[in-house]
Scaffold this motif. Structure first.
Motif, short mmCIF file in Angstrom:
data_model
loop_
_atom_site.label_atom_id
_atom_site.label_comp_id
_atom_site.label_asym_id
_atom_site.label_seq_id
_atom_site.Cartn_x
_atom_site.Cartn_y
_atom_site.Cartn_z
N MET A 142 0.83 -1.21 0.00
CA MET A 142 0.00 0.00 0.00
C MET A 142 0.86 1.26 0.00
SD MET A 142 -3.37 -0.73 2.31
CE MET A 142 -2.45 -0.82 3.84
N GLY A 143 2.06 1.16 0.62
CA GLY A 143 2.97 2.30 0.57
C GLY A 143 3.46 2.57 -0.84
N VAL A 144 3.56 1.51 -1.65
CA VAL A 144 3.99 1.68 -3.04
C VAL A 144 2.82 2.16 -3.90
CG1 VAL A 144 4.89 0.47 -5.05
CG2 VAL A 144 5.81 -0.04 -2.79
N ARG A 145 1.65 1.55 -3.74
CA ARG A 145 0.49 1.89 -4.56
C ARG A 145 -0.16 3.20 -4.14
NH1 ARG A 145 -3.36 -2.93 -3.79
NH2 ARG A 145 -4.76 -1.43 -4.78
N LYS A 146 -0.13 3.50 -2.85
CA LYS A 146 -0.74 4.72 -2.28
C LYS A 146 -2.22 4.85 -2.62
CE LYS A 146 3.41 7.56 -2.01
NZ LYS A 146 4.06 8.83 -2.41
N PRO A 147 -3.06 3.90 -2.19
CA PRO A 147 -4.51 4.07 -2.41
C PRO A 147 -5.10 5.21 -1.60
CG PRO A 147 -4.09 2.19 -0.99
CD PRO A 147 -2.75 2.67 -1.45
N PHE A 148 -4.43 5.58 -0.51
CA PHE A 148 -4.84 6.72 0.30
C PHE A 148 -3.64 7.26 1.04
CE2 PHE A 148 -5.80 2.74 2.52
CZ PHE A 148 -5.01 2.86 3.65
N GLN A 149 -3.77 8.49 1.55
CA GLN A 149 -2.70 9.15 2.27
C GLN A 149 -3.23 9.65 3.61
OE1 GLN A 149 -1.08 12.21 -0.24
NE2 GLN A 149 -0.54 10.80 -1.89
N ILE A 150 -2.32 10.09 4.46
CA ILE A 150 -2.72 10.65 5.74
C ILE A 150 -3.57 11.90 5.50
CG2 ILE A 150 -1.89 11.71 7.88
CD1 ILE A 150 0.55 9.92 7.69
N GLY A 151 -4.73 11.94 6.17
CA GLY A 151 -5.66 13.05 5.99
C GLY A 151 -6.81 12.75 5.06
N ASP A 152 -6.74 11.64 4.30
CA ASP A 152 -7.83 11.28 3.39
C ASP A 152 -9.00 10.70 4.18
OD1 ASP A 152 -6.24 12.07 1.36
OD2 ASP A 152 -5.96 10.10 0.45
N VAL A 153 -10.20 10.91 3.65
CA VAL A 153 -11.41 10.32 4.22
C VAL A 153 -11.71 9.04 3.43
CG1 VAL A 153 -13.87 10.64 4.68
CG2 VAL A 153 -12.29 12.57 4.92
N ILE A 154 -11.69 7.90 4.12
CA ILE A 154 -11.90 6.61 3.45
C ILE A 154 -12.99 5.82 4.17
CG2 ILE A 154 -9.50 6.55 2.68
CD1 ILE A 154 -9.02 4.37 4.80
N GLU A 155 -13.49 4.81 3.45
CA GLU A 155 -14.48 3.90 4.01
C GLU A 155 -14.14 2.49 3.57
OE1 GLU A 155 -19.35 3.28 4.27
OE2 GLU A 155 -18.46 4.65 2.81
N ALA A 156 -14.04 1.57 4.54
CA ALA A 156 -13.69 0.18 4.22
C ALA A 156 -14.13 -0.72 5.35
CB ALA A 156 -12.19 0.03 4.00
N GLU A 157 -14.83 -1.79 5.01
CA GLU A 157 -15.24 -2.81 5.97
C GLU A 157 -15.95 -2.21 7.18
OE1 GLU A 157 -14.88 -6.45 5.77
OE2 GLU A 157 -14.88 -5.58 3.76
N GLY A 158 -16.87 -1.28 6.94
CA GLY A 158 -17.65 -0.70 8.01
C GLY A 158 -16.97 0.40 8.79
N VAL A 159 -15.74 0.76 8.43
CA VAL A 159 -15.01 1.84 9.09
C VAL A 159 -15.01 3.06 8.18
CG1 VAL A 159 -12.83 2.55 10.14
CG2 VAL A 159 -13.57 0.18 10.31
N PHE A 160 -15.44 4.20 8.70
CA PHE A 160 -15.58 5.42 7.90
C PHE A 160 -14.98 6.58 8.69
CE2 PHE A 160 -18.73 8.62 5.85
CZ PHE A 160 -17.77 8.97 4.92
N GLY A 161 -13.92 7.18 8.15
CA GLY A 161 -13.29 8.28 8.87
C GLY A 161 -12.06 8.80 8.15
N THR A 162 -11.24 9.54 8.91
CA THR A 162 -10.05 10.20 8.39
C THR A 162 -8.80 9.40 8.76
OG1 THR A 162 -11.14 12.34 8.67
CG2 THR A 162 -8.76 12.36 8.32
#
Length: 314
Positions: A126-146
């Motif tokens: 994930m560090g290589v692909r960078k699907p998200f970064q610190i400060g991004d708002v994401i949602e996955a497997e019932g978890v939604f936040g920053t």
């Protein structure tokens, strides 16, 4: 007899030591060169590690991932120098044994710490692909936040309820992750119902015109209102509009203002947002109202009563 045995013993030791010394003197130049090779590769490993660390710190958000990869690179360079030195000394069998032993140990560690290893590899990937970064708002497997931190084994997410969720990296790597920050915009949907007596096209136009006056609406030409279907008491509409995300106005605030504006607009234009209405129909085929049925029964009852009185008088 004893003196002869002792003499033979010391002769054997002396010959053995002499052979070792001769072999040592014979291989001394190779040992010196091998030692120089190890020292040179140790210096190269340190320099290469610093260079790699600088590159990785610019490439990765996580400092831990960058430090781990630079440390692994340093160890690989140093081990390569050791193997070259052993090969230079003619210890080919030793090199082969060390490689085989390292493979077996690595396999055993991989099985013993399978879960930890999987999270570690997922974190690096994930560090290589960078699907998200610190400060991004994401949602996955019932978890939604920053996203607050990206570590080697897990990712720390702060939910909008104020809790910190520590999610293993393998879960984020395996499953679908929705990133709400990447595109810089987000669409808001507001369902609304109007009465069957009102015109859908008129309601659509007044809602669109009202929303286009709001500053938080980012794409005025893409404000849309669609008729979604028929409800029990209303024609259901779906209002779509876009906002900058993250922006000066948050998602919840923008939706709140949109709902308030739509309510005011429909009220101002005398368009009813109906509450649930129930119509009672007492006919098998429909169309029979309660008062009509009661009147019919009352008439029939009076008719039966008069007929009974007539028959009694006769």
């Amino acid at each position: 007899m004893e003196f002869e045995a002792i003499n033979n013993f010391w002769t054997l030791i002396h010959d053995k030591v002499n052979s070792w010394m001769e072999a040592g003197v014979k291989h001394l130049p190779n040992m010196v060169v091998a030692l120089i090779i190890v020292v040179v590769f140790a210096i190269l490993a340190r320099i290469a590690s610093k260079v790699m660390s600088n590159i990785l710190h610019r490439a990765f958000e996580s400092k831990q991932i960058a430090d781990l990869l630079s440390a692994i690179f340093k160890v690989i360079v140093f081990i390569a120098g050791v193997f070259i030195a052993l090969e230079f000394l003619g210890l080919t069998g030793t090199v082969t044994s060390l490689l085989a032993g390292a493979g077996i140990i690595g396999l055993a560690i991989g099985f013993a710490f399978q879960d930890m290893t999987e999270n570690l590899i997922a974190g690096i990937a994930m560090g290589v692909r960078k699907p998200f970064q610190i400060g991004d708002v994401i949602e996955a497997e019932g978890v939604f936040g920053t996203v607050k931190a990206i570590n080697l084994r897990n990712t720390v997410i702060e939910t909008f309820f104020g809790q910190l969720e520590i999610v293993p990296n393998k879960i984020l790597f395996r499953n679908i992750v929705t990133n709400y920050t990447t595109t810089g915009e987000r669409r808001i949907e507001v369902p609304v119902g109007i009465s069957y007596a009102d015109d859908v096209e008129h309601a659509t136009e007044v809602i669109k015109d009202a929303l286009k006056t709001k500053k938080f609406v980012s794409k005025e030409d893409e404000v849309e209102v669609f008729a979604e279907g028929f409800g029990d008491s209303s024609v259901n509409l779906l209002v779509w509009f876009w906002i900058d995300y993250p922006g000066h106005v948050g998602f919840m605030q923008a939706r709140h203002e949109a709902v308030h504006l739509i309510h005011q607009t429909l009220t101002k234009n005398d368009i009813l947002i109906p509450f649930p209405i129930r119509t009672l129909d007492f006919g098998a085929k429909g169309g029979e109202k309660l008062n009509t049925m009661l009147s019919s029964k009352e008439v029939a009852s009076k008719s039966d009563s008069s007929n009974n009185k007539q028959s009694i008088s006769e």
